[in-house]
Design a protein around this motif. Structure first.
Motif, PDB file in Angstrom:
ATOM      1  N   SER A  32       3.624  10.337  -6.745  1.00  0.00           N
ATOM      2  CA  SER A  32       4.635  10.835  -7.678  1.00  0.00           C
ATOM      3  C   SER A  32       4.004  11.181  -9.023  1.00  0.00           C
ATOM      4  CB  SER A  32       5.726   9.782  -7.864  1.00  0.00           C
ATOM      5  OG  SER A  32       6.647  10.204  -8.835  1.00  0.00           O
ATOM      6  N   ARG A  33       3.104  10.325  -9.499  1.00  0.00           N
ATOM      7  CA  ARG A  33       2.436  10.593 -10.776  1.00  0.00           C
ATOM      8  C   ARG A  33       1.550  11.828 -10.696  1.00  0.00           C
ATOM      9  NH1 ARG A  33       0.635   4.587 -12.817  1.00  0.00           N
ATOM     10  NH2 ARG A  33       2.737   3.874 -13.336  1.00  0.00           N
ATOM     11  N   VAL A  34       0.827  11.969  -9.602  1.00  0.00           N
ATOM     12  CA  VAL A  34      -0.029  13.143  -9.426  1.00  0.00           C
ATOM     13  C   VAL A  34       0.821  14.403  -9.398  1.00  0.00           C
ATOM     14  CG1 VAL A  34      -1.541  14.324  -7.782  1.00  0.00           C
ATOM     15  CG2 VAL A  34      -1.917  11.909  -8.303  1.00  0.00           C
ATOM     16  N   HIS A  35       1.924  14.347  -8.670  1.00  0.00           N
ATOM     17  CA  HIS A  35       2.824  15.494  -8.590  1.00  0.00           C
ATOM     18  C   HIS A  35       3.365  15.853  -9.984  1.00  0.00           C
ATOM     19  CE1 HIS A  35       5.756  18.285  -6.960  1.00  0.00           C
ATOM     20  NE2 HIS A  35       6.694  17.669  -7.653  1.00  0.00           N
ATOM     21  N   VAL A  83       0.837  -1.201   0.000  1.00  0.00           N
ATOM     22  CA  VAL A  83       0.000   0.000   0.000  1.00  0.00           C
ATOM     23  C   VAL A  83       0.873   1.253   0.000  1.00  0.00           C
ATOM     24  CG1 VAL A  83      -1.644   1.333   1.375  1.00  0.00           C
ATOM     25  CG2 VAL A  83      -1.996  -1.118   1.046  1.00  0.00           C
ATOM     26  N   ALA A  84       1.909   1.256   0.812  1.00  0.00           N
ATOM     27  CA  ALA A  84       2.797   2.418   0.877  1.00  0.00           C
ATOM     28  C   ALA A  84       3.511   2.627  -0.458  1.00  0.00           C
ATOM     29  CB  ALA A  84       3.814   2.248   1.999  1.00  0.00           C
ATOM     30  N   GLY A  85       3.950   1.543  -1.079  1.00  0.00           N
ATOM     31  CA  GLY A  85       4.609   1.645  -2.382  1.00  0.00           C
ATOM     32  C   GLY A  85       3.658   2.171  -3.450  1.00  0.00           C
ATOM     33  N   THR A  86       2.431   1.685  -3.454  1.00  0.00           N
ATOM     34  CA  THR A  86       1.428   2.152  -4.405  1.00  0.00           C
ATOM     35  C   THR A  86       1.122   3.618  -4.179  1.00  0.00           C
ATOM     36  OG1 THR A  86       0.456  -0.054  -4.480  1.00  0.00           O
ATOM     37  CG2 THR A  86      -0.895   1.756  -5.280  1.00  0.00           C
ATOM     38  N   ALA A  87       1.001   4.010  -2.929  1.00  0.00           N
ATOM     39  CA  ALA A  87       0.721   5.409  -2.610  1.00  0.00           C
ATOM     40  C   ALA A  87       1.863   6.304  -3.074  1.00  0.00           C
ATOM     41  CB  ALA A  87       0.488   5.577  -1.115  1.00  0.00           C
TER      42      ALA A  87
END
Length: 107
Positions: free
Chosen positions: A29-32, A20-24
């Motif tokens: 990063s993609r959103v940023h 979950v942490a890796g996915t988040a």
């Protein structure tokens, strides 16, 4: 030595938390990155609009000084005839002379 049921649950829970942490982190990063790209595009659009406005104004600034003198003479004639008040004449005159100065600077 086999893991006890409690140990398996701890490992499963830790693995799930890591996933979950890796996915988040990836999603964040993609959103940023997308947000930065959007801001860059908006800034580019604003710069292009400013350049286009300047480019559209530039041909007008290439008018000859004779045109400006004629414009000032027309304004003076209107003022003398009483068609323009002192305030209107001063405002129009300052705008025309400002335009003349810009034409000389940009030429």
């Amino acid at each position: 030595m086999p893991l006890r049921p409690r140990g398996r649950r701890l490992i499963r829970g830790a693995a799930r938390t890591a996933a979950v942490a890796g996915t988040a982190a990836v999603v964040g990063s993609r959103v940023h990155h997308h947000q930065q790209q959007k801001w860059a595009d908006e800034q580019y659009d604003q710069q292009m609009a400013a350049q286009q406005a300047t480019a559209q104004a530039a041909p007008n600034l290439q008018s000859t000084g004779d045109d400006m003198i004629e414009e000032l003479e027309k304004l003076a004639a209107l003022h003398d005839a009483g068609a323009l008040t002192d305030k209107e004449f001063t405002t129009a005159e300052s705008g025309t002379t400002r335009y003349l100065i810009l034409a000389k600077v940009c030429a």
